[in-house]
Design an enzyme around this catalytic site. Structure first.
Site, mmCIF file in Angstrom:
data_model
loop_
_atom_site.group_PDB
_atom_site.id
_atom_site.type_symbol
_atom_site.label_atom_id
_atom_site.label_comp_id
_atom_site.label_asym_id
_atom_site.label_seq_id
_atom_site.Cartn_x
_atom_site.Cartn_y
_atom_site.Cartn_z
ATOM 1 N N CYS A 129 -27.937 13.926 -2.443
ATOM 2 C CA CYS A 129 -27.034 14.479 -1.882
ATOM 3 C C CYS A 129 -26.908 15.882 -1.079
ATOM 4 O O CYS A 129 -27.102 16.177 -1.997
ATOM 5 C CB CYS A 129 -26.127 14.086 -3.122
ATOM 6 S SG CYS A 129 -24.300 14.465 -2.584
ATOM 7 N N CYS A 137 -23.146 20.518 -5.884
ATOM 8 C CA CYS A 137 -22.402 21.045 -7.134
ATOM 9 C C CYS A 137 -23.477 21.076 -7.889
ATOM 10 O O CYS A 137 -24.343 20.071 -8.260
ATOM 11 C CB CYS A 137 -21.955 19.579 -7.223
ATOM 12 S SG CYS A 137 -20.904 18.631 -5.936
ATOM 13 N N CYS A 154 -16.514 0.694 -11.794
ATOM 14 C CA CYS A 154 -16.426 1.530 -11.076
ATOM 15 C C CYS A 154 -17.528 1.998 -10.320
ATOM 16 O O CYS A 154 -18.526 2.349 -10.734
ATOM 17 C CB CYS A 154 -15.941 2.910 -11.058
ATOM 18 S SG CYS A 154 -15.085 2.799 -12.206
ATOM 19 N N ARG A 167 -8.968 10.293 -19.333
ATOM 20 C CA ARG A 167 -10.262 9.310 -19.962
ATOM 21 C C ARG A 167 -11.407 10.549 -20.812
ATOM 22 O O ARG A 167 -11.852 11.997 -20.079
ATOM 23 C CB ARG A 167 -10.672 9.049 -18.848
ATOM 24 C CG ARG A 167 -11.662 8.653 -18.783
ATOM 25 C CD ARG A 167 -12.806 8.330 -17.573
ATOM 26 N NE ARG A 167 -11.915 7.414 -16.819
ATOM 27 C CZ ARG A 167 -11.509 6.035 -17.155
ATOM 28 N NH1 ARG A 167 -12.369 5.687 -17.271
ATOM 29 N NH2 ARG A 167 -10.554 5.645 -15.464
HETATM 30 FE FE1 SF4 Z 1 -23.168 14.252 -4.707
HETATM 31 FE FE2 SF4 Z 1 -21.637 16.654 -5.480
HETATM 32 FE FE3 SF4 Z 1 -20.482 13.943 -6.428
HETATM 33 FE FE4 SF4 Z 1 -23.224 14.971 -6.790
HETATM 34 S S1 SF4 Z 1 -21.313 15.419 -7.450
HETATM 35 S S2 SF4 Z 1 -23.280 13.258 -6.100
HETATM 36 S S3 SF4 Z 1 -24.002 16.633 -5.217
HETATM 37 S S4 SF4 Z 1 -20.944 15.671 -4.080
#
Ligand code: SF4
Ligand code: SAM
Ligand code: DTB
Length: 321
Positions: free
Chosen positions: A59, A63, A103, A266
């Site tokens: 990704c 984060c 989900c 949750r």
């Molecule tokens: Fe991508 Fe952030 Fe979602 Fe993880 S939490 S999949 S790094 S957008």
């Protein structure tokens, strides 16, 4: 009795009021949360959802908690978007196991057109099985939100994760405002909102109060509020943060329950590391939804036989549709 135990849902909570709830003596807070819970729900019923990572890893977002970010080496095998039939086979299995909601999660900043068409077919297939559908695919345009709603998507998960102030310490590749924009697009398209956050990322109690105030002052409360306990995944920048205080986690569940009395609250990530007693206190404090199954998206979850035994010992029953 505290006013919150008897009044209708409010959308005008101030952060001072929410901090005052956090500051209550633990027994008073739990009693209040349990009283609110009972006014709106059968306190012995818990909704069961099942997660599937339909596109794992690499990704572009950064984060700091996430094993799927391309910015960190967590040893995760990245995968392409799954085939529709494979996803539907997993959904069938989830239904057999007693889940009412399926989900689908993708490690994207936002969906591209080609992938998006495939996801729409997954949503239609999940709905055809008689399950509630949920997806979490990153940021959505208004158009994409409408297309998902038209395909039959019931819920969209998009977490604010922490307070606006703490957000920039955790994620730099998008803003808190970006999150709110996608949430507005989801609402506008008529879908239900699943939105919550993470406890245990080094935030203060005031950050937790601010995060819950943002959720509780939305024009409509999110119908589903996931409270995740950080899973400290090796290789992520947050791998070394200190243990989450279980009592602080339970307080967060209790305050969420009081602020958003009609929402499902949750316990999402982190149950594998929680004791049975901690989970029992979360259920008492108003948690009424969990993810079942051996894995969440990529991380481990409480084992199915452990959940069954816990439900038996607590006299809890799965919620039916
Ligand atoms: Fe991508 Fe952030 Fe979602 Fe993880 S939490 S999949 S790094 S957008
Ligand atoms: N990419 C999409 C997004 O970020 O919206 C969807 C998937 S993302 C994995 C969904 C949520 O999982 C995050 O918002 C975060 O709250 C939670 N999460 C991810 N990694 C976690 C971890 N290590 N511990 C606890 N929660 C986590
Ligand atoms: C949410 O708040 N928690 C779930 C779901 N929404 C998508 C995801 C938890 C992910 C935990 C880390 C992992 O499995 O990779």
């Amino acid at each position: 009795m505290h006013q919150a135990a008897v009044s209708a849902p409010r959308h005008d909570w101030t952060v001072e009021e929410v901090r005052a709830l956090f500051a209550m003596p633990f027994n008073d807070l739990l009693f209040l949360a349990a009283s609110v819970h009972r006014r709106h729900f059968d306190a012995n019923k818990v909704q069961l959802s099942r997660l599937l990572s339909i596109k794992t890893g690499s990704c572009p977002e950064d984060c700091k908690y996430c094993p799927q970010s391309a910015h960190y080496d967590t040893g995760l095998e990245k995968e392409q978007l799954m085939e529709v039939e494979k996803v539907l086979a997993a959904a069938r299995k989830a239904k057999e196991d007693g889940s009412t909601r399926f989900c689908m999660g993708a490690a994207w900043r936002n969906p591209t057109d080609k992938d998006f068409t495939k996801v729409l077919r997954m949503v239609e297939g999940v709905k055809a099985l008689g399950l509630e559908s949920c997806a979490t695919l990153g940021m959505l345009t208004g158009e994409q939100a409408h297309a998902l709603a038209d395909a039959g998507l019931d819920y969209y998960n998009h977490n604010i994760d922490t307070s606006e102030e703490h957000y920039k310490e955790i994620i730099t590749t998008r803003t808190f405002e970006d999150r709110l924009e996608t949430l507005a697009n989801v609402r506008q398209a008529g879908m239900k909102v699943c939105c919550g956050g993470i406890v245990g990322m080094g935030e203060s109690e005031d950050d937790r109060a601010a995060m819950l105030t943002t959720l509780a002052t939305m024009d409509e409360h999110p119908e589903s509020v996931p409270v995740n306990m950080l899973i400290r995944v090796p290789g992520t920048p947050l791998e070394g943060v200190k243990d989450t205080d279980p009592l602080e986690f339970i307080r967060t569940v209790a305050v969420a329950r009081i602020l958003m009395p009609k929402s499902h609250v949750r316990i999402a990530a982190g149950r594998q590391a929680m004791s049975d007693e901690m989970q029992a206190m979360c259920f008492f404090a108003g948690c009424n939804s969990i993810f079942t199954g051996e894995v969440l998206l990529t991380a481990g979850n409480a084992a199915p036989n452990r959940d069954q035994s816990l439900f038996d010992r607590l006299g809890l029953q799965p919620e039916t549709l």
